[in-house]
Design a protein around this motif. Sequence first.
Motif, PDB file in Angstrom:
ATOM      1  N   ALA A   1       8.007  -0.569  -3.987  1.00 31.55           N
ATOM      2  CA  ALA A   1       6.728  -0.715  -3.288  1.00 31.55           C
ATOM      3  C   ALA A   1       6.185  -2.131  -3.396  1.00 31.55           C
ATOM      4  O   ALA A   1       5.591  -2.660  -2.455  1.00 31.55           O
ATOM      5  CB  ALA A   1       5.711   0.275  -3.852  1.00 31.55           C
ATOM      6  N   THR A   2       6.399  -2.755  -4.550  1.00 31.64           N
ATOM      7  CA  THR A   2       5.890  -4.117  -4.773  1.00 31.64           C
ATOM      8  C   THR A   2       6.935  -5.170  -4.411  1.00 31.64           C
ATOM      9  O   THR A   2       6.696  -6.036  -3.576  1.00 31.64           O
ATOM     10  CB  THR A   2       5.464  -4.290  -6.245  1.00 31.64           C
TER      11      THR A   2
ATOM     12  N   GLY B   1       6.191  -4.853  -0.396  1.00 33.64           N
ATOM     13  CA  GLY B   1       5.107  -5.824  -0.493  1.00 33.64           C
ATOM     14  C   GLY B   1       5.588  -7.248  -0.311  1.00 33.64           C
ATOM     15  O   GLY B   1       5.031  -8.023   0.469  1.00 33.64           O
TER      16      GLY B   1
ATOM     17  N   PRO C   1      -0.453  -6.774   1.666  1.00 36.29           N
ATOM     18  CA  PRO C   1       0.008  -5.395   1.510  1.00 36.29           C
ATOM     19  C   PRO C   1      -0.588  -4.758   0.258  1.00 36.29           C
ATOM     20  O   PRO C   1      -0.951  -5.455  -0.697  1.00 36.29           O
ATOM     21  CB  PRO C   1       1.526  -5.539   1.397  1.00 36.29           C
TER      22      PRO C   1
ATOM     23  N   PRO D   1       0.215  -1.846  -2.512  1.00 38.78           N
ATOM     24  CA  PRO D   1       0.948  -0.775  -3.187  1.00 38.78           C
ATOM     25  C   PRO D   1      -0.023   0.208  -3.843  1.00 38.78           C
ATOM     26  O   PRO D   1      -1.015  -0.201  -4.443  1.00 38.78           O
ATOM     27  CB  PRO D   1       1.774  -1.503  -4.248  1.00 38.78           C
TER      28      PRO D   1
ATOM     29  N   GLU E   1       5.249   5.668  -5.895  1.00 41.16           N
ATOM     30  CA  GLU E   1       4.540   4.461  -5.456  1.00 41.16           C
ATOM     31  C   GLU E   1       5.022   4.082  -4.064  1.00 41.16           C
ATOM     32  O   GLU E   1       6.229   4.108  -3.773  1.00 41.16           O
ATOM     33  CB  GLU E   1       4.793   3.292  -6.411  1.00 41.16           C
TER      34      GLU E   1
ATOM     35  N   THR F   1       3.593   1.730  -0.198  1.00 40.58           N
ATOM     36  CA  THR F   1       2.871   0.513   0.186  1.00 40.58           C
ATOM     37  C   THR F   1       2.095   0.710   1.481  1.00 40.58           C
ATOM     38  O   THR F   1       2.685   0.972   2.531  1.00 40.58           O
ATOM     39  CB  THR F   1       3.858  -0.661   0.356  1.00 40.58           C
TER      40      THR F   1
ATOM     41  N   SER G   1      -3.775  -4.916  -4.348  1.00 37.04           N
ATOM     42  CA  SER G   1      -3.365  -5.732  -3.211  1.00 37.04           C
ATOM     43  C   SER G   1      -2.510  -6.869  -3.720  1.00 37.04           C
ATOM     44  O   SER G   1      -2.758  -7.426  -4.785  1.00 37.04           O
ATOM     45  CB  SER G   1      -4.581  -6.282  -2.456  1.00 37.04           C
TER      46      SER G   1
END
Length: 294
Positions: free
Chosen positions: A100-101, A105, A209, A211, A243, A245, A287
């Motif tokens: 997700a990160t 992201g 973005p 997450p 998790e 995004t 964020s």
Amino acid sequence: MNKNRFFSALAVVTAALTLASGAGLAQAAPTTALVQRGAHSVEVYGHGFNFKAAAADQAKLAKKPAAELKFAAAPTSYSLKQYAVTPGNQGRIGSCVTWATGYAGYGILMNEANAQGGPMAPIFIYSQIVDEYNDGEDSGTWASIALPMEKERGIDTKAHYNSDVNDYQTLPTASQKANALNYKLGSFTNLTNADRKAGIKAAISQGHPVPIGFRGRSNFEGLDSSNSYYDPSQGTLLDWGHEVTVVGYDANGVTVQNSWGTGWGNGGFFTAPWSWITSSDVNEVHSMDSLAFS
């Protein structure tokens, strides 16, 4: 947090499956497994968001005095989906937070900056988390662990790291760590204890973005192209976390990128109402504000 542990004895691996999503190597092991539940074989996905630890972490932060976050007015709808990388598949392990990160992201931030090198390798970060925080166990993590690590160490590119998405036991080499320093996260903001709706709208409309980590419900995994709207009120709360995004929003809710490949949801994306974002199902919201290229 990885549901495969609970069903490993029943796993029926489809040996001929290849990784068409771009999340792993062409001849790697299948990213997901099939398990028998009654008369049906169903797919089991990797999760990995440690919602219990994240909730405890955010509760501690909520008790500490902090400057109130103020958010600029945002348009009624906004989307970063045009900057999103093709949704990848995290495989069978609990690496969703780093997908997700470090994948979704990062993908948006890099495409916005026209940066070269992506997509990134989430397993680069997750393998180090497993080694340093999880005693070598595939027990997931949360963004308050992953984001500071990405800010300090960066993340290697998928092309340079070139590892199976399920291999959390092999640590990065010196060369891979050195290359990752070229792709450090510049800054991030914790929106968990703020006005989440206003914070997400402000972040997305400024190109950042978001997450989010949440506790899963029984109707989430089955989302597909015919129904990619997640309605938490229709599902039973379960004991696993995940998790994803946020990449866009409108008056009704959010558009979200997952890490289970393009065959899940609407090409790897789903939508959900604002009531979900503000509910106790969601345990952390951040964020990703910028990158710091070397």
